[in-house]
Write a protein that holds these residues in place. Structure first.
Motif, PDB file in Angstrom:
ATOM      1  N   GLU A 162      54.600  17.778  68.642  1.00 51.70           N
ATOM      2  CA  GLU A 162      56.032  17.677  68.920  1.00 51.70           C
ATOM      3  C   GLU A 162      56.467  18.644  70.020  1.00 51.70           C
ATOM      4  N   ARG A 174      54.215  22.955  67.369  1.00 47.32           N
ATOM      5  CA  ARG A 174      54.936  22.294  66.273  1.00 47.32           C
ATOM      6  C   ARG A 174      54.397  20.872  66.180  1.00 47.32           C
ATOM      7  N   TRP A 175      53.880  20.509  65.000  1.00 46.20           N
ATOM      8  CA  TRP A 175      53.212  19.228  64.848  1.00 46.20           C
ATOM      9  C   TRP A 175      53.738  18.461  63.638  1.00 46.20           C
ATOM     10  N   SER A 176      53.464  17.168  63.635  1.00 42.70           N
ATOM     11  CA  SER A 176      53.777  16.339  62.460  1.00 42.70           C
ATOM     12  C   SER A 176      52.536  15.521  62.124  1.00 42.70           C
ATOM     13  N   GLU A 178      50.868  12.319  59.625  1.00 42.81           N
ATOM     14  CA  GLU A 178      50.982  11.186  58.712  1.00 42.81           C
ATOM     15  C   GLU A 178      49.580  10.801  58.268  1.00 42.81           C
ATOM     16  N   SER A 196      53.622  12.203  54.758  1.00 46.46           N
ATOM     17  CA  SER A 196      53.921  12.835  56.039  1.00 46.46           C
ATOM     18  C   SER A 196      54.226  14.301  55.795  1.00 46.46           C
ATOM     19  N   THR A 198      55.252  18.169  58.164  1.00 49.11           N
ATOM     20  CA  THR A 198      55.449  18.874  59.437  1.00 49.11           C
ATOM     21  C   THR A 198      54.964  20.308  59.291  1.00 49.11           C
ATOM     22  N   THR A 200      53.878  24.230  61.741  1.00 52.23           N
ATOM     23  CA  THR A 200      53.790  25.008  62.973  1.00 52.23           C
ATOM     24  C   THR A 200      52.543  25.883  62.905  1.00 52.23           C
ATOM     25  N   TYR A 218      53.347  25.185  56.882  1.00 50.85           N
ATOM     26  CA  TYR A 218      53.567  23.749  56.719  1.00 50.85           C
ATOM     27  C   TYR A 218      54.071  23.478  55.304  1.00 50.85           C
TER      28      TYR A 218
END
Length: 235
Positions: A162, A174-176, A178, A196, A198, A200, A218
Motif C-alpha cells: 500500500e 504498509r501492506w495488506s 488476503e 484479510s 493489514t 506495517t 499486524y
C-alpha cells in the motif's frame, strides 16, 4: 515527473550559508513546494558546495522560486558566494531506491511460489526479527524461513504493498494481505474461509544491502477471530 535543481557554488562562509538555509526553511513553512534538500561539501575542496533540491514537478519548482522569501534568501546567498552560483535543472528519469525495492521483493517472495531461496539474497544470515506475536524474537535466516512457511502453508496468500517510506537504512512498508485458509495454521484446521489483514513492517538494512532486522505490527487477533479461534466476548 520529479524535478531536481542542482545549485553549485563556492564559498568561504559555509557556516553563514548554512544558517541562511535554516532561515529559508523557517520562513517558507506552509508555502514552499520543495520536498527534499541535500547539501554537500566537496571532500577535496571545502569551498565547493553543492545543494540538491527536489520538487514534485518543474511547475512546483517555479512556484517555489517565485516566493518572496526564496528571492530574498537567494540574494543573500549570492552575497556569501565567492562567485556567481550555477543552476542545473534536471528532470528525473530514474529514481532507484534500492532498499525499498528489496523490501518489496521480500513480500513478493513471501506470497508467491514454493521457492524461498531468493530470501537468501535479501536477508542476512544473522537477521533479527521482532514480532509481538512471538514470545521471543526470531534470530537467524533459517528461523525466519520457518516463520514464513507457517503462513505460506496455512494460506494461499496475496500481498499488496500500500505504501513504502524509506529513510537512511530503514524502509517502512504498509501492506495488506488476503488469503484462503487452506491448511492447518497455528493449530487451527483449514476452514476454507477467505480472510484479510493489514500490517506495517519496518526493515533495517545492513551495509551490504541485505535486511538485518525487522519489526512487525499486524492485526493478528482480528485474523484469529475471523478463523473462529477466539471465544466471543461477553458484554
Amino acid at each position: 515527473m520529479t524535478f531536481v535543481q542542482l545549485i553549485d557554488c563556492r564559498t568561504s562562509r559555509f557556516e553563514e550559508m548554512d544558517r541562511l538555509m535554516d532561515q529559508w526553511v523557517e520562513q517558507t513553512k506552509g508555502k514552499r513546494t520543495a520536498t527534499h534538500a541535500v547539501v554537500g561539501k566537496d571532500r577535496s575542496d571545502a569551498s565547493h558546495v553543492v545543494e540538491i533540491v527536489e520538487f514534485p514537478s518543474y511547475e512546483d519548482a517555479m512556484r517555489n522560486s517565485q516566493l518572496p522569501e526564496t528571492d530574498r534568501i537567494f540574494r543573500d546567498m549570492v552575497a556569501l558566494c565567492d562567485e556567481m552560483p550555477t543552476f542545473t535543472d534536471l528532470e528525473v528519469t530514474r529514481d532507484a531506491q534500492l532498499n525499498t525495492e528489496s523490501a518489496r521483493r521480500f513480500f513478493e517472495v513471501l506470497a508467491v511460489g514454493d521457492d524461498l531461496s531468493p530470501v537468501t539474497g535479501l536477508v542476512e544470515e544473522h537477521y533479527h526479527d521482532h514480532d509481538p506475536a512471538n514470545e521471543q524474537d526470531v534470530i537467524g535466516l533459517d528461523h525466519l524461513r520457518r516463520e514464513m512457511d507457517v503462513w505460506r502453508g496455512g494460506f494461499d496468500l496475496t500481498i499488496r504493498i500500500e505504501d513504502q517510506i524509506a529513510q537512511a537504512d530503514r524502509v517502512c512498508t504498509r501492506w495488506s494481505m488476503e488469503g484462503i485458509h487452506k491448511a492447518d495454521f497455528l493449530g487451527i484446521p483449514a476452514t476454507g474461509k477467505k480472510v484479510s489483514m493489514t500490517g506495517t513492517t519496518i526493515f533495517r538494512f545492513g551495509a551490504n544491502g541485505k535486511i538485518v532486522e525487522g519489526w512487525w505490527q499486524y492485526d493478528r487477533l482480528g485474523l484469529l477471530a475471523h478463523l473462529g479461534a477466539l471465544e466471543p466476548t461477553e458484554l
